[in-house]
Design a protein around this motif. Structure first.
Motif, PDB file in Angstrom:
ATOM      1  N   ARG A 114       2.581   2.009  -3.284  1.00 29.63           N
ATOM      2  CA  ARG A 114       1.660   2.494  -4.321  1.00 29.63           C
ATOM      3  C   ARG A 114       1.191   3.913  -4.035  1.00 29.63           C
ATOM      4  O   ARG A 114       1.173   4.749  -4.929  1.00 29.63           O
ATOM      5  CB  ARG A 114       0.474   1.546  -4.450  1.00 29.63           C
ATOM      6  CG  ARG A 114       0.839   0.243  -5.108  1.00 29.63           C
ATOM      7  CD  ARG A 114      -0.381  -0.609  -5.449  1.00 29.63           C
ATOM      8  NE  ARG A 114       0.058  -1.884  -5.957  1.00 29.63           N
ATOM      9  CZ  ARG A 114      -0.067  -3.038  -5.327  1.00 29.63           C
ATOM     10  NH1 ARG A 114      -0.657  -3.087  -4.154  1.00 29.63           N
ATOM     11  NH2 ARG A 114       0.359  -4.153  -5.860  1.00 29.63           N
ATOM     12  N   LYS A 115       0.787   4.180  -2.782  1.00 34.64           N
ATOM     13  CA  LYS A 115       0.245   5.499  -2.422  1.00 34.64           C
ATOM     14  C   LYS A 115       1.340   6.540  -2.218  1.00 34.64           C
ATOM     15  O   LYS A 115       1.138   7.716  -2.492  1.00 34.64           O
ATOM     16  CB  LYS A 115      -0.621   5.401  -1.160  1.00 34.64           C
ATOM     17  CG  LYS A 115      -1.875   4.593  -1.362  1.00 34.64           C
ATOM     18  CD  LYS A 115      -2.795   5.286  -2.336  1.00 34.64           C
ATOM     19  CE  LYS A 115      -4.095   4.503  -2.485  1.00 34.64           C
ATOM     20  NZ  LYS A 115      -4.992   5.101  -3.440  1.00 34.64           N
ATOM     21  N   TYR A 147       0.843  -1.206   0.000  1.00 35.88           N
ATOM     22  CA  TYR A 147       0.000   0.000   0.000  1.00 35.88           C
ATOM     23  C   TYR A 147       0.878   1.257   0.000  1.00 35.88           C
ATOM     24  O   TYR A 147       0.633   2.197  -0.766  1.00 35.88           O
ATOM     25  CB  TYR A 147      -0.929  -0.026   1.223  1.00 35.88           C
ATOM     26  CG  TYR A 147      -1.825   1.167   1.346  1.00 35.88           C
ATOM     27  CD1 TYR A 147      -2.939   1.308   0.520  1.00 35.88           C
ATOM     28  CD2 TYR A 147      -1.571   2.146   2.299  1.00 35.88           C
ATOM     29  CE1 TYR A 147      -3.771   2.413   0.642  1.00 35.88           C
ATOM     30  CE2 TYR A 147      -2.399   3.246   2.430  1.00 35.88           C
ATOM     31  CZ  TYR A 147      -3.498   3.371   1.596  1.00 35.88           C
ATOM     32  OH  TYR A 147      -4.319   4.463   1.710  1.00 35.88           O
TER      33      TYR A 147
END
Length: 194
Positions: free
Chosen positions: A31-32, A28
């Protein structure tokens, strides 16, 4: 199987959940790429380390994965990863000091001091890998008719899974999975061989 483990006071079930949580938090965050997502990853490292000290191996695999993603360049993502990892390790420091000050040394693999023939080691490795799929709780000396068929089946499933991943999944997916398994396996196989 789960009922038997639920009756024991062991950390393995929770550790598996923490491995999944920290791995998901890492994916996560990569990606973020936000500070909040990296804070979540740092929190997951802390929980994982307090659950089981061998989480260090999982964190090492995570670090190798981020290094590969960033092509060994000191990018913003790598800096945030290093900061999150540092924060996670710092919060574990009080318990690490307790472990270091214990009277007895920490030994995750005390059996490695016993010399074993390579054939016995390979059989143990395959048996341990097969326990991912099933565990009929055989000791190290059962008759071959009880061990060979399950081990062959488990080995075939493992080989099929690897080939399927290599053919169907993107490189970043199979690399992540192989690093998670490979780093931990190497940490035990190498001392066995030595």
């Amino acid at each position: 199987f789960n009922i038997l483990y639920a009756q024991e006071a062991r950390q393995y079930g929770f550790w598996m959940a923490m491995i999944c949580f920290s791995s998901a938090a890492l994916l996560y965050a990569t990606r973020k790429k936000t500070q909040v997502s990296w804070l979540l990853y740092a929190f997951s490292i802390t929980l994982s380390l307090y659950t089981f000290i061998l989480s260090v191996l999982v964190m090492l695999a995570h670090g190798l994965y981020v290094l590969w993603l960033e092509s060994l360049k000191l990018t913003r993502t790598l800096k945030l990863y290093l900061l999150a990892s540092f924060a996670g390790y710092i919060t574990f420091l009080p318990w690490l000091l307790v472990l270091i000050e214990k009277d007895e040394p920490i030994s995750a693999a005390g059996w490695t001091a016993q010399p074993m023939p390579l054939q016995v080691l390979i059989r143990a490795w395959v048996a341990n890998a097969s326990r991912i799929f099933f565990d009929i709780n055989l000791d190290s000396t059962p008759p071959l008719q009880y061990t060979v068929p399950p081990l062959l089946l488990a080995s075939a499933l493992i080989v099929y899974s690897i080939l399927y991943l290599l053919r169907k999944a993107p490189a970043r997916a199979w690399l992540f999975i192989f690093l998670l398994g490979g780093v931990s396996a190497a940490a035990f196989i190498i001392p066995d061989l030595l």
